[in-house]
Design an enzyme around this catalytic site. Sequence first.
Site, PDB file in Angstrom:
ATOM      1  N   GLU A 343      -6.461   6.161  -4.159  1.00  0.00           N
ATOM      2  CA  GLU A 343      -7.649   5.181  -4.485  1.00  0.00           C
ATOM      3  C   GLU A 343      -8.915   5.791  -4.731  1.00  0.00           C
ATOM      4  O   GLU A 343      -9.743   5.081  -4.334  1.00  0.00           O
ATOM      5  CB  GLU A 343      -7.376   3.979  -3.666  1.00  0.00           C
ATOM      6  CG  GLU A 343      -6.073   3.356  -3.389  1.00  0.00           C
ATOM      7  CD  GLU A 343      -6.007   2.007  -2.576  1.00  0.00           C
ATOM      8  OE1 GLU A 343      -7.157   1.702  -1.924  1.00  0.00           O
ATOM      9  OE2 GLU A 343      -5.335   1.391  -2.944  1.00  0.00           O
ATOM     10  N   GLU A 468       1.210   1.107  -4.987  1.00  0.00           N
ATOM     11  CA  GLU A 468       1.198   0.136  -4.205  1.00  0.00           C
ATOM     12  C   GLU A 468       1.093  -0.970  -4.954  1.00  0.00           C
ATOM     13  O   GLU A 468       0.399  -1.518  -5.866  1.00  0.00           O
ATOM     14  CB  GLU A 468      -0.232   0.126  -3.475  1.00  0.00           C
ATOM     15  CG  GLU A 468      -0.263   1.567  -2.554  1.00  0.00           C
ATOM     16  CD  GLU A 468      -1.365   1.523  -1.612  1.00  0.00           C
ATOM     17  OE1 GLU A 468      -2.086   0.379  -1.666  1.00  0.00           O
ATOM     18  OE2 GLU A 468      -1.688   2.658  -1.027  1.00  0.00           O
TER      19      GLU A 468
END
Length: 697
Positions: A343, A468
Amino acid sequence: MADDGLQYTYSGLTLQPHPWSAAVLEVKAAVEQLAGCAFNSCLLNHYRSGEDHMSWHSDNEPLYGQQPVIASVSFGDTRDFVLRHNIHRTHRLTVPLASGDVLTMSGTTQQHWQHCVPKRRKVLGPRINLTFRNIIRPEGPELALARTLAKSSCLPTIDKQLQVPTTAEHLPNTDRNTKMSGADFELRVQDGGIYWGSERVSIKGVNWFGFETADFALHGLWCTNMLQLLDFTAQHFNAIRLPFSCELALNMDARQPGNIDYAANPELQGLTTGQVVDRFIQECARRGLLVLLDMHRLAAAQDIPELWYSAEYPESAVLQGWKTMVLRYKDCWNVFAADLNNEPHGCASWGDGNLRTDWQLAAARIGAVILEANPRLLIFVEGVERNGCVQPCENCWWGGHIAGAAKAPVALPVEGKLVYSPHVYGPDVFGQPYFSDPSFPDNMPDVWSRHFGFIKQEGHGPAICPGEWGGWAKEGGSDAAWQVKLADWFVEHGITDSFYWCLNPNSGDTGGILQEDWATPHQHKLDIVARAHPNPTKWPQDEVTPAAPAPEDCQVESTVDPAAFGGAPAACAAEPAAAGAEPAAPVAAAVPAAPLSAGEVEVTEVNAWDEGAVRCFQLEAKVTNTGPGPASSMRLRVAAAEELQKAWNATQLPDEGGFWVFDFPDWVGPSGGLAVGANVVVGLIVKGEKPTEFAVV
Ligand SMILES: O=C(O)CCC(=O)C(=O)O
Ligand SMILES: [Fe+2]
């Protein structure tokens, strides 16, 4: 009640215990049998109804010793007993205690966890709870007893009786020596898909987090057997994304894992963190589960940084961490891919050539080092949050935007290895504006296509495997509609691979595949994942290569000197700090400038409802900058109540001594500051108990 001559000190008060009653002595004898140790005192709690409760605390008074064993027996109405980790406040475990249940807490539980019995409006009847403890006398026989207990290896950390059977089947299988060389298993990317030989595969993966935290261990091992959970996982998935920290990678054999119940996981007794990872990977191989290595954080105890490096972990340290990990598992056939950095967000950019922030360039450097160590691996590259996106810039997820790859693809030295791995979430995680579009969820495919799906539509080049996606998916709710839409969109667009977030129930904004008992699945989530990936590939299963724990071989030199591209900045906006080739000693985070302004906060209850027996509240905290200057370092502090489920228009920082702390995202004002007179409305959803103290600091 206690043995003669013992005193009990509680919150500074010294209490004179009652002598034992015959009834309590009878319970004590039964509990001592179950717990395998003797107790010399008991605290009796009477809850008249669900209104009576016990607040967060640890039973860590010195008079119980370092690692007390506490056995708690419940009679009467069932009440939830909730545990939360002292640092990772969202890591929780709820154990409903019914009449006759015996729960023991031991080991380091009181050092690392707090517990409470929250209010439950719907519980009308009374409950009596007896907690048996052992008070250490300054001298005498009990002291010796306490020492023996503290050393005993069979102490469970948390053990609700009748839980967690462990059988011989879970003991290490040492005579299995059929080896599969790592080179025998390789996945490659071709025409936008992942292939195993000529077979187009379907990776049906799930995230299981914990190793990346300061526990240095998978979560859930405090109450569940790792191998049993892997058995469960292998029934429903064929791959696991394994988050770890750079700190872990650099200290594999120097760290001990924490929060493992060794009574539930006897096979992990005495292993270092690295050896637990070894064992985990080996057991995955036995069950036909692939493992995606995921550098999820840099420092274990810190949040996910914006960039792939920090002052404490310069790029050289990150490369060294990756090499250590990749070489250690080079011969493990099921370790098939590396997710370079979890991320990238905030100032992370894509394709702008700024060497301090350009994730597209950094991914190519890190990917090259990994492929040199093991050319067999697939390289998973996540997106960024904002930069490099299509115009107009649209709200996206951390790691979610790979739009920049249209113009600036990641260049790797080995063909057929690049997989873009965006993260994509729904309304349960954050209220993006497109979730309130009147055409939701039908508007979502366009959004997904713009953020990352366009790569697929081009039909050639890299593959897409979201690393995810997930959420609570409550029946009939918008998150469930979002997940079903995404699952169908995957199928329609030939996105056959993904990793669902997550197996763990202790993910605050999504929940898990597993319910809070770490055993019962949420069937509706399994159904959604099955809908997304109806034909998961079956990998080889029975063969396993033990990991080669040769740390000396893994101490590799970095090939990239961070000084060559400007060193490691402490924060995006700050000037770069000098970076050496070795991981630098921890550097204190930049101290924010003293706030220029004062703020005001006004709290409104927008909504309240019951979820089962738990009262939930939606609150709005309107924070106004009352001057005199813009407020770039203003924070909202809220005295922590029972459970924070979700916050929006604010970024949650680590808790500070019993306070939830929120920062404001930089879009609330120009250059990161809230202008004088301006306000931001922070939304909170809290469960169980309504917080009452709010302050702007
Ligand atoms: O009532 C319970 O289950 C917990 C009681 C407790 O935590 C205590 O007495 O310290
Ligand atoms: Fe307690």
